[in-house]
Design a protein around this motif. Structure first.
Motif, mmCIF file in Angstrom:
data_model
loop_
_atom_site.group_PDB
_atom_site.id
_atom_site.type_symbol
_atom_site.label_atom_id
_atom_site.label_comp_id
_atom_site.label_asym_id
_atom_site.label_seq_id
_atom_site.Cartn_x
_atom_site.Cartn_y
_atom_site.Cartn_z
ATOM 1 N N VAL A 159 50.725 45.629 36.468
ATOM 2 C CA VAL A 159 49.281 45.437 36.551
ATOM 3 C C VAL A 159 48.685 46.712 37.136
ATOM 4 N N ARG A 160 47.440 46.971 36.796
ATOM 5 C CA ARG A 160 46.735 48.149 37.297
ATOM 6 C C ARG A 160 45.367 47.732 37.807
ATOM 7 N N SER A 161 44.817 48.557 38.679
ATOM 8 C CA SER A 161 43.489 48.295 39.231
ATOM 9 C C SER A 161 42.494 49.313 38.721
ATOM 10 N N TYR A 162 41.284 48.832 38.420
ATOM 11 C CA TYR A 162 40.221 49.681 37.887
ATOM 12 C C TYR A 162 38.888 49.306 38.528
ATOM 13 N N PHE A 163 37.998 50.276 38.633
ATOM 14 C CA PHE A 163 36.609 50.018 38.998
ATOM 15 C C PHE A 163 35.800 49.834 37.716
ATOM 16 N N ASP A 164 34.566 49.320 37.866
ATOM 17 C CA ASP A 164 33.670 49.078 36.726
ATOM 18 C C ASP A 164 33.637 50.240 35.741
ATOM 19 N N ASP A 165 33.457 51.423 36.264
ATOM 20 C CA ASP A 165 33.254 52.583 35.395
ATOM 21 C C ASP A 165 34.529 53.071 34.724
ATOM 22 N N GLN A 166 35.665 52.459 35.064
ATOM 23 C CA GLN A 166 36.939 52.860 34.459
ATOM 24 C C GLN A 166 37.370 51.925 33.326
ATOM 25 N N LEU A 167 36.681 50.810 33.167
ATOM 26 C CA LEU A 167 37.027 49.850 32.120
ATOM 27 C C LEU A 167 36.097 49.996 30.927
ATOM 28 N N GLN A 168 36.645 49.833 29.740
ATOM 29 C CA GLN A 168 35.843 49.851 28.519
ATOM 30 C C GLN A 168 35.991 48.514 27.799
ATOM 31 N N THR A 169 34.861 47.997 27.350
ATOM 32 C CA THR A 169 34.883 46.741 26.605
ATOM 33 C C THR A 169 35.465 46.968 25.217
ATOM 34 N N LEU A 170 35.912 45.905 24.624
ATOM 35 C CA LEU A 170 36.400 45.953 23.244
ATOM 36 C C LEU A 170 35.221 45.789 22.296
ATOM 37 N N SER A 171 35.311 46.412 21.141
ATOM 38 C CA SER A 171 34.306 46.170 20.111
ATOM 39 C C SER A 171 34.548 44.764 19.553
ATOM 40 N N VAL A 172 33.576 44.233 18.860
ATOM 41 C CA VAL A 172 33.721 42.914 18.249
ATOM 42 C C VAL A 172 34.927 42.904 17.313
ATOM 43 N N GLU A 173 35.090 43.973 16.547
ATOM 44 C CA GLU A 173 36.207 44.060 15.598
ATOM 45 C C GLU A 173 37.552 44.084 16.325
ATOM 46 N N GLU A 174 37.636 44.837 17.432
ATOM 47 C CA GLU A 174 38.880 44.907 18.197
ATOM 48 C C GLU A 174 39.211 43.553 18.819
ATOM 49 N N LEU A 175 38.213 42.881 19.339
ATOM 50 C CA LEU A 175 38.417 41.569 19.941
ATOM 51 C C LEU A 175 38.861 40.563 18.882
ATOM 52 N N GLN A 176 38.220 40.580 17.723
ATOM 53 C CA GLN A 176 38.602 39.675 16.640
ATOM 54 C C GLN A 176 40.046 39.936 16.213
ATOM 55 N N ALA A 177 40.433 41.200 16.101
ATOM 56 C CA ALA A 177 41.796 41.544 15.692
ATOM 57 C C ALA A 177 42.816 41.054 16.717
ATOM 58 N N GLN A 178 42.518 41.228 17.998
ATOM 59 C CA GLN A 178 43.425 40.754 19.048
ATOM 60 C C GLN A 178 43.565 39.241 19.012
ATOM 61 N N LEU A 179 42.445 38.553 18.888
ATOM 62 C CA LEU A 179 42.479 37.089 18.864
ATOM 63 C C LEU A 179 43.202 36.568 17.626
ATOM 64 N N GLN A 180 42.978 37.208 16.486
ATOM 65 C CA GLN A 180 43.647 36.789 15.255
ATOM 66 C C GLN A 180 45.157 36.992 15.366
ATOM 67 N N ALA A 181 45.578 38.112 15.929
ATOM 68 C CA ALA A 181 47.009 38.371 16.104
ATOM 69 C C ALA A 181 47.634 37.343 17.046
#
Length: 108
Positions: free
Chosen positions: A60-82
């Motif tokens: 596990v790793r720790s991040y602050f707000d500015d170090q995290l990036q959200t997933l695009s809708v397409e990336e999230l859909q691909a992860q959920l489908q997999a």
């Protein structure tokens, strides 16, 4: 029942939520480092997120707000489908095992 979390007055709200998927992984923990504390002095004031980078690893790793990036809708859909397909394969394997125990044919 919907769970709620109270945020103390004067604290900003977290940008991310528990269970949210990000480019870095799945958020599994959230901590707040208030001003005028040793942690804030060492790392900065604000929310710090614990992220599981791989579900098959203990890392596990720790991040602050500015170090995290959200997933695009397409990336999230691909992860959920997999993930859905993986679970469907597990269900099929379990159904086959159950049928074998019962002595059933899996042909139909």
């Amino acid at each position: 029942m919907q769970s709620t979390i109270s945020i103390l007055k004067g604290w900003e709200y977290p940008r991310f939520t528990l269970g949210q998927r990000t480019q870095q992984g799945l958020i599994i923990g959230i901590q707040y480092y208030p001003a005028d504390t040793l942690l804030a002095h060492e790392y900065g004031t604000g929310w710090r997120y614990t992220v599981m980078t791989d579900k098959n690893s203990e890392e596990v790793r720790s991040y602050f707000d500015d170090q995290l990036q959200t997933l695009s809708v397409e990336e999230l859909q691909a992860q959920l489908q997999a993930e859905l397909e993986e679970h469907q394969q597990q269900i099929k394997a379990l159904q086959e095992q159950l049928a074998a125990i019962r002595g059933e044919s899996n042909d139909g």
